[in-house]
Write a protein that holds these residues in place. Structure first.
Motif, PDB file in Angstrom:
ATOM      1  N   TYR A 170      -5.395  15.507  -4.995  1.00 36.40           N
ATOM      2  CA  TYR A 170      -5.748  14.284  -4.373  1.00 36.40           C
ATOM      3  C   TYR A 170      -5.136  13.139  -4.314  1.00 36.40           C
ATOM      4  CZ  TYR A 170     -11.167  15.264  -5.488  1.00 36.40           C
ATOM      5  OH  TYR A 170     -12.157  15.647  -5.802  1.00 36.40           O
ATOM      6  N   LEU A 171      -4.813  12.693  -3.354  1.00 33.61           N
ATOM      7  CA  LEU A 171      -3.425  11.980  -2.826  1.00 33.61           C
ATOM      8  C   LEU A 171      -4.134  10.273  -2.911  1.00 33.61           C
ATOM      9  CD1 LEU A 171      -0.745  11.319  -2.180  1.00 33.61           C
ATOM     10  CD2 LEU A 171      -1.427  12.241   0.032  1.00 33.61           C
ATOM     11  N   LEU A 172      -3.567   9.376  -3.351  1.00 31.95           N
ATOM     12  CA  LEU A 172      -3.899   8.328  -3.606  1.00 31.95           C
ATOM     13  C   LEU A 172      -2.200   7.309  -3.064  1.00 31.95           C
ATOM     14  CD1 LEU A 172      -5.499   5.842  -4.400  1.00 31.95           C
ATOM     15  CD2 LEU A 172      -4.077   5.778  -6.772  1.00 31.95           C
ATOM     16  N   ALA A 173      -2.420   7.431  -2.205  1.00 32.75           N
ATOM     17  CA  ALA A 173      -1.482   6.217  -1.504  1.00 32.75           C
ATOM     18  C   ALA A 173      -1.518   4.997  -1.513  1.00 32.75           C
ATOM     19  CB  ALA A 173      -2.049   6.317   0.503  1.00 32.75           C
ATOM     20  N   LEU A 174      -0.618   4.521  -2.383  1.00 33.20           N
ATOM     21  CA  LEU A 174      -0.916   2.818  -3.028  1.00 33.20           C
ATOM     22  C   LEU A 174       0.163   2.387  -2.607  1.00 33.20           C
ATOM     23  CD1 LEU A 174      -1.760   1.215  -5.427  1.00 33.20           C
ATOM     24  CD2 LEU A 174      -0.443   2.557  -6.655  1.00 33.20           C
ATOM     25  N   SER A 175      -0.134   1.092  -2.011  1.00 31.94           N
ATOM     26  CA  SER A 175       0.694  -0.650  -1.722  1.00 31.94           C
ATOM     27  C   SER A 175      -0.540  -1.437  -1.556  1.00 31.94           C
ATOM     28  CB  SER A 175       1.072  -0.517  -0.855  1.00 31.94           C
ATOM     29  OG  SER A 175      -0.073  -0.125   0.651  1.00 31.94           O
TER      30      SER A 175
ATOM     31  N   ASN B 109      -6.449  -3.331  -0.274  1.00 33.55           N
ATOM     32  CA  ASN B 109      -5.229  -4.608  -0.434  1.00 33.55           C
ATOM     33  C   ASN B 109      -5.509  -5.671  -0.941  1.00 33.55           C
ATOM     34  OD1 ASN B 109      -6.119  -6.495   1.357  1.00 33.55           O
ATOM     35  ND2 ASN B 109      -6.070  -5.339   2.908  1.00 33.55           N
ATOM     36  N   ILE B 110      -4.127  -6.149  -1.655  1.00 32.84           N
ATOM     37  CA  ILE B 110      -4.512  -7.057  -2.539  1.00 32.84           C
ATOM     38  C   ILE B 110      -4.663  -8.164  -2.169  1.00 32.84           C
ATOM     39  CG2 ILE B 110      -1.934  -7.706  -2.827  1.00 32.84           C
ATOM     40  CD1 ILE B 110      -1.651  -8.431  -5.986  1.00 32.84           C
ATOM     41  N   LYS B 111      -4.780  -8.400  -0.849  1.00 37.73           N
ATOM     42  CA  LYS B 111      -4.726  -9.929  -0.285  1.00 37.73           C
ATOM     43  C   LYS B 111      -6.448 -10.404  -0.358  1.00 37.73           C
ATOM     44  CE  LYS B 111      -4.831 -12.216   3.955  1.00 37.73           C
ATOM     45  NZ  LYS B 111      -5.041 -12.019   5.753  1.00 37.73           N
ATOM     46  N   GLU B 112      -7.193  -8.955  -0.024  1.00 40.51           N
ATOM     47  CA  GLU B 112      -8.559  -9.259  -0.235  1.00 40.51           C
ATOM     48  C   GLU B 112      -9.418  -9.160  -1.528  1.00 40.51           C
ATOM     49  OE1 GLU B 112     -10.852  -6.939   2.444  1.00 40.51           O
ATOM     50  OE2 GLU B 112      -9.491  -6.749   4.758  1.00 40.51           O
ATOM     51  N   PHE B 113      -8.329  -8.295  -2.794  1.00 45.06           N
ATOM     52  CA  PHE B 113      -8.926  -8.148  -3.455  1.00 45.06           C
ATOM     53  C   PHE B 113      -8.762  -9.553  -4.242  1.00 45.06           C
ATOM     54  CE2 PHE B 113      -8.304  -7.459  -8.103  1.00 45.06           C
ATOM     55  CZ  PHE B 113      -9.313  -6.731  -8.408  1.00 45.06           C
TER      56      PHE B 113
END
Length: 380
Positions: A133-138, A163-167
Motif C-alpha cells: 500500500y502507498l499512502l500519498a500524504l500532505s 486535506n487539512i482545510k476540510e478536516f
C-alpha cells in the motif's frame, strides 16, 4: 474471463483429475509496444504445439481436439483480450475447465500436456506480484493506493480526510500556514500567516492521527507493507503516531500530488522491492545453517521423494528448470518412462509440497540461493 490468483486457486488447480491437463504460458510484454497481433500469433503457435502433443502422445482425433480446445481457439481470435494484457499469461485447460490468468510477472513461452497442470510459473506470481500500500500524504492531498510491481489502484476511502482545510473546517487564509512544512531542530515550522503556535501543532497532529486511524482500520487485518509518499518532515511526524505494523521506515520523499500514478508505482517499487523479497534472505540463512545436516537437500530425486511424503517444509526452485520422469511410490524411486506417464519432476515436487502444507518459491535462476536448480528445507 480472467481470474485473480490466490493460494486457494493454486490448490484448486492442483486437484485437477481430468487428464489431459493442458498448461500454456506466454510472455505478453509485447502489449506495451502495441504488438497485439504478435501476441495472437504466438498464442496460436502454442495451441498448435498442444494439438501436436494431443495427437502424437494422447491419440486424440481432430474432432476431440477441436472440442477440448474450443475456448482457447475463441480466445486466440479475441482482439480486445490481447489489447488488455499485463506481463504474462497463463491458461489452463481440461475437459471440465478453462481458466485464464493475466500475470504481473513475465513468463517464458511454453506448453505442457500431462496428467496434472504445470504450475511452476504460476507459483512465482503469488510471491513476485505481492501487493503493498502507498499512502500519498500532505496537508492538501491524501490518497491510499494498492500497488504491485506493475499496477497501481486508488482506493475509495470515504473517511480519509481529503486535506487539512476540510478536516479542520478552515478558511483559505487559515489553511495557508499548513501548505509548507520544514524541519528545524527536530520541530515542525509552518510557513504562511505568522508563526506556528501550540494550537497549530495540535491541529496538525489531530489531522495525522485521524489519517492513521482510517488507514489502520482499513488495513488492520492485512500484513502488507505500507509506504508513505510525503515531505520529509511530515513523514517524520506521521511515523511517530503511526499504528500500522507494516509501515516502512523509508518513504518516498516529495509531493505525491505532483506525481502521476506511473511515477508513484515506479518510485515506490524502487524502495519496496527489496522488502518484498525479504523471504529469500530468510530462506538462505536457514539453508546455510542446515546445509551440512540431513534437514536439507539440493538433490532433485531425493526432494521429489521427500515432497511426496510431506517431509518438505520449504522448497525453492528455478522456474525454468525441467526434468521428465515419474516417482514410483512402491519402489521409492524416480524413473524415466519416455511416454505420457512422465511429468516434470520440478513441478511434481512443488505440487506435492503445497498439497502437504509446505511453502514453495518459484524464482529466476539468478535468484537461487545456490547454483542448484532446486533446494529443500525439511520438516524433520
Amino acid at each position: 474471463m480472467t481470474e485473480e490468483l490466490k493460494l486457494e486457486t493454486l490448490k484448486d488447480l492442483i486437484q485437477c483429475q481430468d487428464s489431459p491437463c493442458i498448461s500454456i504460458y506466454m510472455s505478453t510484454k509485447a502489449v506495451h509496444k502495441g504488438e497485439f497481433k504478435k501476441l495472437e500469433i504466438e498464442f496460436k503457435n502454442l495451441l498448435q504445439r498442444v494439438e501436436e502433443k494431443l495427437k502424437a502422445d494422447w491419440g486424440f482425433k481432430e474432432r476431440e481436439i477441436n472440442k477440448l480446445l474450443k475456448p482457447a481457439f475463441k480466445l486466440a481470435s479475441d482482439s480486445n483480450f490481447w489489447q488488455q494484457q499485463k506481463e504474462g499469461l497463463a491458461v489452463f485447460i481440461s475437459s471440465e475447465s478453462f481458466r485464464v490468468f493475466k500475470l504481473s510477472v513475465d513468463t517464458y513461452d511454453n506448453s505442457h500436456v500431462s496428467y496434472n497442470f504445470n504450475l511452476k510459473q504460476l507459483i512465482s506470481e503469488i510471491h513476485d506480484s505481492q501487493e503493498y500500500y502507498l499512502l500519498a500524504l500532505s496537508s492538501n492531498y491524501n490518497r491510499l493506493y494498492r500497488v504491485n510491481r506493475n499496477d497501481i489502484e486508488a482506493l475509495d476511502l470515504e473517511e480519509l480526510p481529503l486535506n487539512i482545510k476540510e478536516f479542520l473546517n478552515l478558511d483559505d487564509e487559515a489553511a495557508e500556514k499548513y501548505q509548507s512544512i520544514n524541519t528545524a531542530g527536530g520541530s515542525p515550522v509552518f510557513h504562511g500567516q505568522g508563526a506556528a503556535g501550540d494550537d497549530d501543532n495540535e491541529d496538525l497532529m489531530h489531522y495525522l492521527k485521524e489519517i492513521d486511524r482510517v488507514i489502520n482500520t482499513k488495513l488492520k487485518d492485512k500484513k502488507n507493507h505500507l509506504i508513505v509518499a510525503a515531505d520529509d518532515s511530515l513523514f517524520s511526524l506521521y511515523k511517530n503516531i503511526n499504528s500500522y505494523q507494516g509501515l516502512l521506515d523509508e518513504h518516498l520523499s516529495g509531493n505525491a500530488k505532483q506525481m502521476n500514478n506511473k511515477e508513484l508505482r515506479k518510485k515506490s517499487w524502487e524502495i519496496i522491492g527489496s522488502h518484498i523479497h525479504d523471504y529469500l534472505e530468510d530462506i538462505k540463512e536457514r539453508y546455510v545453517e542446515l546445509k551440512l545436516t540431513d534437514k536439507s537437500s539440493t538433490d532433485l530425486e531425493k526432494i521429489v521423494e521427500a515432497a511426496h511424503y510431506g517431509k518438505v517444509d520449504t522448497l525453492v526452485l528455478n522456474k525454468l528448470a525441467e526434468k521428465a520422469g515419474i516417482f514410483v511410490e512402491d519402489e521409492n524411486e524416480v524413473k524415466l518412462m519416455e511416454n505420457t506417464k512422465d511429468y516434470d519432476l520440478y513441478n511434481y515436487a512443488a505440487v506435492e509440497t503445497i498439497k502437504n502444507g509446505g511453502s514453495v518459491y518459484s524464482i529466476e535462476k539468478n535468484e537461487m540461493p545456490e547454483e542448484n536448480d532446486i533446494l529443500a528445507i525439511y520438516r524433520y
